[in-house]
Design a protein around this motif. Structure first.
Motif, PDB file in Angstrom:
ATOM      1  N   GLN A  51       0.840  -1.206   0.000  1.00 29.94           N
ATOM      2  CA  GLN A  51       0.000   0.000   0.000  1.00 29.94           C
ATOM      3  C   GLN A  51       0.875   1.257   0.000  1.00 29.94           C
ATOM      4  N   ILE A  52       1.929   1.243   0.803  1.00 28.60           N
ATOM      5  CA  ILE A  52       2.847   2.382   0.861  1.00 28.60           C
ATOM      6  C   ILE A  52       3.542   2.578  -0.486  1.00 28.60           C
ATOM      7  N   LEU A  53       3.977   1.483  -1.101  1.00 34.67           N
ATOM      8  CA  LEU A  53       4.617   1.581  -2.417  1.00 34.67           C
ATOM      9  C   LEU A  53       3.650   2.149  -3.452  1.00 34.67           C
ATOM     10  N   ARG A  54       2.418   1.667  -3.428  1.00 33.76           N
ATOM     11  CA  ARG A  54       1.437   2.136  -4.407  1.00 33.76           C
ATOM     12  C   ARG A  54       1.214   3.642  -4.270  1.00 33.76           C
ATOM     13  N   TYR A  55       1.243   4.127  -3.023  1.00 32.99           N
ATOM     14  CA  TYR A  55       1.088   5.567  -2.834  1.00 32.99           C
ATOM     15  C   TYR A  55       2.303   6.317  -3.378  1.00 32.99           C
ATOM     16  N   MET A  56       3.490   5.806  -3.117  1.00 31.25           N
ATOM     17  CA  MET A  56       4.698   6.493  -3.581  1.00 31.25           C
ATOM     18  C   MET A  56       4.799   6.497  -5.105  1.00 31.25           C
ATOM     19  N   TYR A  57       4.301   5.456  -5.734  1.00 33.09           N
ATOM     20  CA  TYR A  57       4.392   5.359  -7.192  1.00 33.09           C
ATOM     21  C   TYR A  57       3.293   6.153  -7.902  1.00 33.09           C
ATOM     22  N   CYS A  58       2.075   6.097  -7.381  1.00 37.82           N
ATOM     23  CA  CYS A  58       0.974   6.718  -8.132  1.00 37.82           C
ATOM     24  C   CYS A  58      -0.053   7.414  -7.243  1.00 37.82           C
ATOM     25  N   GLU A  59       0.288   7.636  -5.959  1.00 35.75           N
ATOM     26  CA  GLU A  59      -0.579   8.341  -5.010  1.00 35.75           C
ATOM     27  C   GLU A  59      -1.970   7.718  -4.914  1.00 35.75           C
ATOM     28  N   GLU A  60      -1.993   6.392  -4.892  1.00 32.67           N
ATOM     29  CA  GLU A  60      -3.216   5.639  -4.642  1.00 32.67           C
ATOM     30  C   GLU A  60      -3.027   4.835  -3.363  1.00 32.67           C
ATOM     31  N   ILE A  61      -4.069   4.781  -2.544  1.00 26.63           N
ATOM     32  CA  ILE A  61      -3.978   3.987  -1.321  1.00 26.63           C
ATOM     33  C   ILE A  61      -5.390   3.620  -0.871  1.00 26.63           C
ATOM     34  N   SER A  62      -5.539   2.428  -0.333  1.00 27.81           N
ATOM     35  CA  SER A  62      -6.847   1.951   0.138  1.00 27.81           C
ATOM     36  C   SER A  62      -6.792   1.795   1.651  1.00 27.81           C
ATOM     37  N   ILE A  63      -7.339   2.780   2.353  1.00 32.76           N
ATOM     38  CA  ILE A  63      -7.338   2.771   3.813  1.00 32.76           C
ATOM     39  C   ILE A  63      -8.688   2.279   4.308  1.00 32.76           C
ATOM     40  N   ASN A  64      -8.666   1.326   5.217  1.00 33.95           N
ATOM     41  CA  ASN A  64      -9.910   0.850   5.814  1.00 33.95           C
ATOM     42  C   ASN A  64      -9.704   0.615   7.306  1.00 33.95           C
ATOM     43  N   GLU A  65     -10.759   0.191   7.967  1.00 31.65           N
ATOM     44  CA  GLU A  65     -10.730   0.034   9.415  1.00 31.65           C
ATOM     45  C   GLU A  65      -9.713  -1.006   9.868  1.00 31.65           C
ATOM     46  N   ASP A  66      -9.463  -2.020   9.024  1.00 37.32           N
ATOM     47  CA  ASP A  66      -8.556  -3.099   9.412  1.00 37.32           C
ATOM     48  C   ASP A  66      -7.083  -2.735   9.249  1.00 37.32           C
ATOM     49  N   ASN A  67      -6.776  -1.856   8.280  1.00 39.56           N
ATOM     50  CA  ASN A  67      -5.356  -1.605   8.009  1.00 39.56           C
ATOM     51  C   ASN A  67      -4.870  -0.214   8.400  1.00 39.56           C
TER      52      ASN A  67
END
Length: 441
Positions: A83-99
């Motif tokens: 998730q962190i890599l995906r944000y650094m590469y293309c500023e996408e991230i999926s945040i939910n209650e579990d993570n």
């Protein structure tokens, strides 16, 4: 795989889409990581990581020994790191209650402030009594002090629901201590004893121990002394605690009896906390949302007599009411309020005061001169008169509101109340405290 076999994948993609494709297909990766306890392999590009994180920049381009071996990161699992890599590469991230707490930890570790802000924003919007203890435990594990404080403050404001949640039983002893030791924890000691007993039983089950009172006491350890038995009413303690519970030793029962019945408290041999918890006010909100009301739902009212009837499911003390203020300018009011018994019309609390409101304020608290005890299942009336400019009012009301296990039922007054009633008008909230039925006066 031959890179040419991908064809012309660059032409129709944006920069972020191209970065994402290279990450997913592992094109040109020059650095590897082993994630979590299972050491799962993840590959990336050192240039991209260094350009997005000062921590990675120092790690990969700083004056440190370089190695071709994969970098081990045992405290972050593969899915979180991706998730962190995906944000650094293309500023996408999926945040939910579990993570969310895991992503927050990783973002802080690698100095990615935007992700940190997104995580905090998500938590502020989605925290509730059922998940606050889970978030608090993760904040404790990951040493997120600010997040833990936010959770602790939320638990204090929503104590009954939070501490009676199943998630409370999952907390470690350190987290439970931080909650139970608070002087401003707004619960009766019998509720605290009940929750602590339930927590101890769960601890026994997790350790595969018999759920005996002896093992429960051992599981509680020093936590047990944070239950403030000394502030309980002596009769309540004798009939409901000492008689039915074996968590207390006979010597402890004698010491508590001596303390509670004696006049010289300083000479008593007692290990339990004897300080009374601070008084607190709870607001039952029936109209709109306090302090965050949508101004579009409000209309002007004249300053006539407003009337609202209500019942409660449990005996409580009412300290005051919440009122709407003026909207367009700074306004001064003469406020009079009365709390009456419906059957006899007897005034049991009142106030006559001045109030200044501003357009930003929306709602204001008005306290009676003295609190009044309200009995369960009896009908009462609130009368309010605000002399001054016109005020807000609301049409988005709720007739049945549960607040700290007290059910308020709002009713239309049998007399004309200037439009105020069970679902509309003025008086958006009632300020009260739980009646201290098990504490000394």
């Amino acid at each position: 795989m031959d890179l040419l076999s991908y064809g012309d994948w660059q032409s129709d993609r944006s920069l972020s889409e191209s970065n994402k494709f290279m990450l997913q297909q592992k094109i040109g990766c020059d650095i590897s990581f082993l994630l979590g306890k299972s050491k799962e392999l993840v590959q990336a590009h050192s240039y991209m990581l260094a350009s997005r994180s000062s921590v990675f920049f120092a790690m990969l381009y700083g004056p440190f020994d370089k190695s071709d071996k994969p970098i081990e990161i045992p405290d972050i699992e593969k899915d979180i790191f991706e998730q962190i890599l995906r944000y650094m590469y293309c500023e996408e991230i999926s945040i939910n209650e579990d993570n969310v707490t895991h992503i927050l930890y990783a973002a802080r570790k690698y100095g990615i402030s935007k992700v940190t802000k997104e995580c905090r924003s998500f938590l502020e919007k989605n925290i509730n009594p059922d998940n606050v203890c889970v978030i608090a435990e993760n904040a404790h594990i990951f040493d997120e002090e600010e997040l833990f404080k936010m959770c602790l403050d939320y638990i204090i404001k929503h104590a009954f629901e939070s501490i009676h949640s199943e998630a409370f039983t999952q907390l470690c002893q350190s987290c439970v201590t931080k909650i139970i030791e608070r002087d401003d924890l707004p619960l009766d000691e019998d509720h605290i004893l009940e929750c602590m007993t339930h927590w101890a039983k769960k601890q026994c089950s997790r350790q595969s121990l018999a759920v005996t009172e002896e093992n429960q006491r051992a599981a509680l350890g020093d936590l047990f002394y944070l239950i403030r038995f000394p502030i309980m009413n002596l009769t309540y303690f004798a009939d409901n605690v000492a008689k039915n519970s074996k968590l207390l030793t006979e010597i402890e029962k004698i010491n508590l009896y001596t303390y509670m019945a004696g006049t010289n408290k300083e000479l008593s041999d007692i290990k339990f906390v004897t300080k009374r918890r601070k008084s607190f006010f709870i607001t039952c909100t029936r109209l709109g949302a306090l302090e965050k009301a949508n101004v579009e739902t409000f209309r002007w009212r004249t300053g006539e007599l407003e009337k609202l009837d209500f019942k409660v499911s449990k005996k409580i003390e009412i300290h005051g009411i919440v009122v709407y203020g003026g909207r367009l300018e700074k306004s001064n009011y003469k406020v009079s309020a009365w709390l009456r018994k419906h059957d006899t019309d007897e005034v049991i609390a009142d106030c006559h005061s001045k109030l200044t409101t501003t357009p930003e304020g929306i709602t204001y608290r008005v306290f009676f001169r003295k609190p009044a005890i309200v009995q369960a299942n009896k009908r009462y009336c609130i009368h309010l008169q605000m002399k001054g400019a016109k005020t807000y009012w609301s049409e988005e009301g709720t007739t049945n509101v549960t607040c700290h296990d007290v059910v308020f039922t709002f009713l239309d007054s049998q007399e004309y109340g200037n439009g105020t009633g069970a679902r509309r008008g003025q008086i958006p909230g009632i300020i009260f405290t739980r009646y201290p039925r098990n504490q000394t006066s």
